[in-house]
Design a protein around this motif. Structure first.
Motif, PDB file in Angstrom:
ATOM      1  N   ALA A  26      42.901  44.035  37.852  1.00 38.43           N
ATOM      2  CA  ALA A  26      43.410  43.918  36.486  1.00 38.43           C
ATOM      3  C   ALA A  26      44.647  43.031  36.431  1.00 38.43           C
ATOM      4  CB  ALA A  26      43.728  45.294  35.925  1.00 38.43           C
ATOM      5  N   ASN A  27      45.522  43.152  37.421  1.00 34.80           N
ATOM      6  CA  ASN A  27      46.737  42.344  37.407  1.00 34.80           C
ATOM      7  C   ASN A  27      46.484  40.913  37.855  1.00 34.80           C
ATOM      8  OD1 ASN A  27      49.404  43.897  36.740  1.00 34.80           O
ATOM      9  ND2 ASN A  27      48.096  45.351  37.815  1.00 34.80           N
ATOM     10  N   LEU A  28      45.463  40.700  38.639  1.00 34.86           N
ATOM     11  CA  LEU A  28      45.050  39.333  38.943  1.00 34.86           C
ATOM     12  C   LEU A  28      44.648  38.632  37.650  1.00 34.86           C
ATOM     13  CD1 LEU A  28      42.840  38.138  41.871  1.00 34.86           C
ATOM     14  CD2 LEU A  28      42.282  37.432  39.544  1.00 34.86           C
ATOM     15  N   ILE A  29      43.870  39.336  36.832  1.00 33.91           N
ATOM     16  CA  ILE A  29      43.439  38.803  35.539  1.00 33.91           C
ATOM     17  C   ILE A  29      44.616  38.681  34.581  1.00 33.91           C
ATOM     18  CG2 ILE A  29      42.023  39.290  33.508  1.00 33.91           C
ATOM     19  CD1 ILE A  29      40.051  40.672  35.507  1.00 33.91           C
ATOM     20  N   GLN A  30      45.510  39.667  34.620  1.00 36.89           N
ATOM     21  CA  GLN A  30      46.694  39.641  33.764  1.00 36.89           C
ATOM     22  C   GLN A  30      47.534  38.397  34.030  1.00 36.89           C
ATOM     23  OE1 GLN A  30      47.627  42.106  31.534  1.00 36.89           O
ATOM     24  NE2 GLN A  30      49.575  41.175  30.955  1.00 36.89           N
ATOM     25  N   ILE A  53      49.231  39.908  40.952  1.00 38.16           N
ATOM     26  CA  ILE A  53      49.994  38.865  40.258  1.00 38.16           C
ATOM     27  C   ILE A  53      50.100  37.610  41.120  1.00 38.16           C
ATOM     28  CG2 ILE A  53      52.284  38.234  39.399  1.00 38.16           C
ATOM     29  CD1 ILE A  53      52.623  41.136  38.516  1.00 38.16           C
ATOM     30  N   TRP A  54      50.360  37.800  42.410  1.00 39.58           N
ATOM     31  CA  TRP A  54      50.480  36.659  43.316  1.00 39.58           C
ATOM     32  C   TRP A  54      49.168  35.872  43.365  1.00 39.58           C
ATOM     33  CZ3 TRP A  54      47.875  35.319  47.801  1.00 39.58           C
ATOM     34  CH2 TRP A  54      48.425  34.252  48.526  1.00 39.58           C
ATOM     35  N   ALA A  55      48.042  36.589  43.495  1.00 37.02           N
ATOM     36  CA  ALA A  55      46.747  35.914  43.565  1.00 37.02           C
ATOM     37  C   ALA A  55      46.416  35.226  42.240  1.00 37.02           C
ATOM     38  CB  ALA A  55      45.655  36.926  43.924  1.00 37.02           C
ATOM     39  N   GLY A  56      46.708  35.904  41.126  1.00 38.36           N
ATOM     40  CA  GLY A  56      46.424  35.327  39.820  1.00 38.36           C
ATOM     41  C   GLY A  56      47.268  34.105  39.518  1.00 38.36           C
ATOM     42  N   THR A  57      48.528  34.115  39.953  1.00 38.66           N
ATOM     43  CA  THR A  57      49.418  32.965  39.741  1.00 38.66           C
ATOM     44  C   THR A  57      48.916  31.735  40.492  1.00 38.66           C
ATOM     45  OG1 THR A  57      51.302  34.463  39.488  1.00 38.66           O
ATOM     46  CG2 THR A  57      51.797  32.149  39.928  1.00 38.66           C
ATOM     47  N   LEU A  61      56.706  41.397  32.773  1.00 41.39           N
ATOM     48  CA  LEU A  61      58.090  40.962  32.964  1.00 41.39           C
ATOM     49  C   LEU A  61      58.171  39.802  33.951  1.00 41.39           C
ATOM     50  CD1 LEU A  61      61.083  41.372  32.373  1.00 41.39           C
ATOM     51  CD2 LEU A  61      61.158  43.065  34.215  1.00 41.39           C
ATOM     52  N   LEU A  62      57.361  39.849  34.996  1.00 37.57           N
ATOM     53  CA  LEU A  62      57.343  38.753  35.962  1.00 37.57           C
ATOM     54  C   LEU A  62      56.847  37.463  35.319  1.00 37.57           C
ATOM     55  CD1 LEU A  62      55.971  40.566  39.142  1.00 37.57           C
ATOM     56  CD2 LEU A  62      58.313  39.827  38.689  1.00 37.57           C
ATOM     57  N   ILE A  63      55.840  37.578  34.441  1.00 39.56           N
ATOM     58  CA  ILE A  63      55.329  36.405  33.727  1.00 39.56           C
ATOM     59  C   ILE A  63      56.402  35.840  32.803  1.00 39.56           C
ATOM     60  CG2 ILE A  63      53.603  35.584  32.073  1.00 39.56           C
ATOM     61  CD1 ILE A  63      51.700  37.703  33.151  1.00 39.56           C
TER      62      ILE A  63
END
Length: 257
Positions: A17-21, A225-229, A58-60
């Motif tokens: 979900a956070n990869l997609i986020q 998040i790292w993978a999605g970024t 928040l990181l985004i």
């Protein structure tokens, strides 16, 4: 504390979900909420995902602060908060499964319209320049309809902490650039998420188990998040929009089943 298989599944869902986020700026909680409620329980899932979603967004925001559209952010924030009050009352009054089913059907209708319906409209003949009054009227009705969409997104967010499926209809029409879309949507979720978490703390939802899941969930959250970024830099604008609408279809199915 022994980790159960339900919690392991939850952490895997959280990663995806956070990869997609990180790619879309809105779909993380939307996708994670239906299966998480079945694995953890409704109140626990809402509490944990609300906190982790705020950290993810928040990181985004921190990495894309300069891309935030403050005018649109203010408009969406005010209407979303108004809708959230109504959503919380509805959640207390109706059975959860009925609300989830209706929500899922609504998301599917929206997604299919975005993917296929708009193409049919574009094939129609454009109106003549003499029909300016009719064009102006349609534009007014469309603007009023979009404001209602934001309010409805607030209602859904008040119920399931996942109003992004509706809000993306408005946001994708006014936030054309990928970076602007991600940063503005993330800033919105951080802001209204603070209010939601505050009400959940007052209601006594933050048990020892919920706190543990929030802390342990930081690992799959940051990994996603790292993978999605990394992936977001390789996705073209057209592909990004299609991915957004496909995610809505997945969300609708997850809400119904």
């Amino acid at each position: 504390m022994m980790i159960t298989w339900r919690e392991i599944l939850f952490f895997l869902i959280l990663f995806g979900a956070n990869l997609i986020q990180a790619i879309t700026g809105f779909a993380g909680t939307l996708l994670a909420m239906p299966p998480s409620m079945q694995l953890l329980g409704v109140d626990e899932a809402k509490s944990v995902l609300a906190v982790l979603d705020q950290l993810s967004c928040l990181l985004i925001v921190l990495t894309g602060f300069k891309h935030i559209n403050w005018k649109e952010f203010g408009k969406m924030a005010v209407l979303m908060v108004l809708g959230m009050f109504a959503g919380m009352k509805i959640f207390e009054a109706f059975p959860i499964q009925q609300l989830l089913t209706l929500y899922g059907i609504m998301i599917l209708c929206i997604a299919f319209w975005k993917l296929f319906g708009q193409r049919l409209v574009k094939k129609r003949t454009l109106p003549k320049t003499s029909d300016f009054e009719q064009i102006e009227k349609k534009s007014y009705l469309r603007s009023a309809g979009m404001l209602c969409v934001i309010l409805a997104a607030g209602v859904i967010h008040g119920m399931f902490v996942s109003g992004g499926a509706l809000l993306v209809i408005y946001a994708s029409s006014v936030l054309k650039k990928k970076e602007e879309f991600r940063a503005t949507m993330a800033m919105l979720w951080v802001t209204i998420g603070c209010y939601i978490t505050g009400t959940q703390i007052q209601a006594g939802y933050f048990s020892t188990q919920v706190v543990f899941l929030c802390l342990a969930g930081l690992i799959p959250l940051f990994a996603g998040i790292w993978a999605g970024t990394k992936l977001v830099k390789r996705i073209r604008q057209e592909t990004f929009l299609k991915l957004t609408y496909v995610l809505l279809i997945v969300s609708g199915v997850l809400a119904i089943v």
